[in-house]
Every structure is written in structure tokens, then in C-alpha cells.
Write a protein that holds these residues in place. Structure first.
Motif, PDB file in Angstrom:
ATOM      1  N   UNK A 207     -13.564  20.867 -38.119  1.00  0.00           N
ATOM      2  CA  UNK A 207     -15.027  20.630 -38.451  1.00  0.00           C
ATOM      3  C   UNK A 207     -14.959  19.163 -38.764  1.00  0.00           C
ATOM      4  N   UNK A 208     -13.796  18.953 -39.856  1.00  0.00           N
ATOM      5  CA  UNK A 208     -13.620  17.336 -40.236  1.00  0.00           C
ATOM      6  C   UNK A 208     -13.596  16.380 -39.131  1.00  0.00           C
ATOM      7  N   UNK A 209     -12.821  16.925 -37.979  1.00  0.00           N
ATOM      8  CA  UNK A 209     -12.689  16.054 -36.785  1.00  0.00           C
ATOM      9  C   UNK A 209     -13.733  15.685 -35.858  1.00  0.00           C
ATOM     10  N   UNK A 210     -14.318  16.934 -35.897  1.00  0.00           N
ATOM     11  CA  UNK A 210     -15.865  16.743 -35.279  1.00  0.00           C
ATOM     12  C   UNK A 210     -16.881  16.038 -35.988  1.00  0.00           C
ATOM     13  N   UNK A 211     -16.867  16.117 -37.246  1.00  0.00           N
ATOM     14  CA  UNK A 211     -17.592  15.276 -38.242  1.00  0.00           C
ATOM     15  C   UNK A 211     -17.401  13.780 -37.808  1.00  0.00           C
ATOM     16  N   UNK A 212     -16.322  13.467 -37.769  1.00  0.00           N
ATOM     17  CA  UNK A 212     -15.493  12.143 -37.714  1.00  0.00           C
ATOM     18  C   UNK A 212     -16.089  11.665 -36.276  1.00  0.00           C
ATOM     19  N   UNK A 213     -15.817  12.521 -35.477  1.00  0.00           N
ATOM     20  CA  UNK A 213     -16.415  11.939 -33.902  1.00  0.00           C
ATOM     21  C   UNK A 213     -18.060  11.741 -33.608  1.00  0.00           C
ATOM     22  N   UNK A 214     -18.416  12.727 -34.454  1.00  0.00           N
ATOM     23  CA  UNK A 214     -20.261  12.535 -34.318  1.00  0.00           C
ATOM     24  C   UNK A 214     -20.555  11.434 -35.186  1.00  0.00           C
ATOM     25  N   UNK A 215     -19.854  11.115 -36.410  1.00  0.00           N
ATOM     26  CA  UNK A 215     -20.648   9.944 -37.005  1.00  0.00           C
ATOM     27  C   UNK A 215     -20.184   8.855 -36.820  1.00  0.00           C
ATOM     28  N   UNK A 216     -18.772   8.614 -36.106  1.00  0.00           N
ATOM     29  CA  UNK A 216     -17.965   7.358 -36.182  1.00  0.00           C
ATOM     30  C   UNK A 216     -17.519   7.130 -37.459  1.00  0.00           C
TER      31      UNK A 216
END
Length: 285
Positions: A207-216
Motif C-alpha cells: 500500500x505504501x509503495x502504491x501511495x508513493x507511485x500514485x502521489x509521486x
């Protein structure tokens, strides 16, 4: 006639909307504690009658003429909650329903560390004793929970949560549609269904990885001790009982209780279930 309880709640109302897309409104009824909150359904031709699990006598008229009844599980935990759900199922059987449906959870079992999973197991045992055919909908873990848990993580750059394990987060609207399919012309399951889940199980590291990808923005996943997390939640105003229940989710996840995935939900939907990435994008939006 299909009757849905709790039809002013999130899952119940979504299920009724899905049913309205599949059948005439005059073949749908709802049992609600406050009929005024279901005025929009009444305006669409849905039969709206008062009914309360805590007052089983009120359910006789609410369930009158029912062929199938969906008992949407409520928020009361422990023996009181089990008793109310069992009473609702008995009322449905007494009203002549040919099948009773109940919304349970994917990891329903009596020895679970998760309180509501234990309650669902006891309710299923009560359903089996009624004598009327029944189906327990083993719904996946509601994905909107992720939105609560990632709040503030993008701003702080840290997702600070207890140790977890993979969870097959599942969109509530997908479950509502699947429930509507099973209530109408879907396959018949006697007893529990297979797990109704999304296509993948993810950890909060994912989830943290996806958050990083989505938000930059880089979001780091940090594990915090259970006691410290509980103290932080109660200090922030969360009731202790709610914090303990949420902690039970983490304990269940790291015990592997929510990592099951099954293709049934996709088969019922006729498409892939909503992904966790989409859930995160919606939450941030």
C-alpha cells in the motif's frame, strides 16, 4: 419478493440499488429502523417497512411475503449481536422465506483473533439450526478501511501501523453487486460461499509503495508496536473498543486470515473486481 435489511446503511443501500437494476421495484422490500431515511427507495416503488433486529416481533410484517431475505449483519458485537442476527433469520423463516442470506466475512471461524469473525461463525451455526435453506456471504475485507488507515501518510511521508499480513481488500460496491446477483439469478450456495474477494492480497508495504507511485511522494512503511499504536489511537479520540477491534484486524492479517483470494467474485461481476490501486486513487481524490 426479496427483502433487504439495513437498507439505509452503506452495504444494504448499495445492494438495493444493484437489485433495482435487475428486477422490478415492486418485487423488492426493505426492513429499516427509520423508514423516513428510506423515502428515496419508497419513491422508486420499493416496499419500505419498519423492522428492528432488537425487536423480532417488528420483523414479521417487514418480512411478510418474502421469498428471500438478506440479513445484513449489524455493528453490535458479541452474544447480543449474534442473538439479533439469529432472531432476524428465524423471523425470515417464520415469514415463509425459501432462503435466508446473511453477510458474513471471508475468515469466519470460531477461533479467529478477530471479534466479528467469531460472531459470524456463531451466527452461521445458528442459521444451520433454523431448518430453512441459508447462504452465508463470505464477503472480503471492505476496502474503504484502507482510506482510514492511510490518512495523513502522504503528508508525513510515513505509514505508521502495527505489523500486518496480506489482505484481499474488496470494494463494497463489488460485494453489493455480487450479493444482488446471488439473491436473484446467480448460483445457489447452501451454507457459506467461497470467499468473495478481490483478485490480489496486499500488505501495507504494498500500500505504501502504491501511495508513493500514485502521489509521486515517497511514503515509508514503518511498523509500530501494538500497544503504542493503541495508545496513539485512543489519544487521538478513537474509542478503546474500536481501537481494539482494528488491532484485531492486524493480528488476524499477520496470522494469514485475510490472504485468501478466490475467482468467484469476478465470475459473478463478469469483470475483474476493483483493485487496491483504484481504491487508493479514489481515496486520495
Amino acid at each position: 419478493m426479496i427483502i433487504v435489511t439495513g437498507a439505509t446503511g452503506a452495504l444494504g443501500s448499495a445492494t438495493v440499488r444493484a437489485l433495482l437494476d435487475r428486477m422490478p421495484a415492486d418485487q423488492i422490500g426493505v426492513s429499516v429502523r427509520d423508514t423516513a431515511k428510506a423515502a428515496d427507495l419508497a419513491a422508486r416503488g420499493v416496499r419500505v417497512r419498519p423492522g428492528d433486529f432488537a425487536d423480532p416481533a417488528s420483523l414479521a410484517r417487514a418480512f411478510e411475503g418474502a421469498d428471500r431475505v438478506l440479513v445484513v449483519s449489524g455493528s453490535t458485537l458479541g452474544p447480543d449481536g449474534v442473538a439479533m442476527h439469529a432472531a432476524a433469520a428465524r423471523a425470515a423463516a417464520d415469514a415463509g422465506a425459501e432462503r435466508v442470506f446473511y453477510t458474513a466475512h471471508q475468515n469466519t471461524k470460531a477461533d479467529s483473533p478477530v471479534a466479528f469473525s467469531v460472531d459470524h461463525a456463531h451466527t452461521e451455526a445458528a442459521l444451520a439450526e433454523i431448518g430453512t435453506p441459508w447462504t452465508s456471504l463470505r464477503n472480503g475485507f471492505y476496502a474503504h478501511t484502507v482510506g482510514w488507515l492511510i490518512a495523513g501518510a502522504t503528508e508525513t511521508g510515513e505509514l505508521l501501523l502495527p505489523e500486518d499480513g496480506p489482505i484481499s481488500w474488496t470494494a463494497r460496491e463489488d460485494l453489493a453487486l455480487a450479493d444482488a446477483v446471488l439473491l436473484t439469478d446467480g448460483p445457489t450456495f447452501d451454507g457459506p460461499t467461497p470467499a468473495l474477494t478481490a483478485a490480489e492480497a496486499v500488505t501495507f508495504e504494498d500500500v505504501a509503495r502504491t501511495l508513493s507511485e500514485v502521489t509521486g511522494t515517497t511514503v515509508r512503511r514503518t511498523v509500530i508496536a501494538d500497544d503504542e499504536w493503541l495508545a496513539r489511537q485512543t489519544a487521538a479520540g478513537m474509542p478503546d473498543a474500536a481501537a481494539q477491534m482494528m488491532l484485531g484486524m492486524f493480528r488476524g492479517a499477520r496470522a494469514g486470515e485475510f490472504d485468501e483470494v478466490d475467482p468467484l467474485l469476478a465470475e459473478l461481476l463478469g469483470r475483474e473486481p476493483v483493485s487496491i490501486r483504484t481504491i487508493i486513487e479514489r481515496t486520495l481524490a
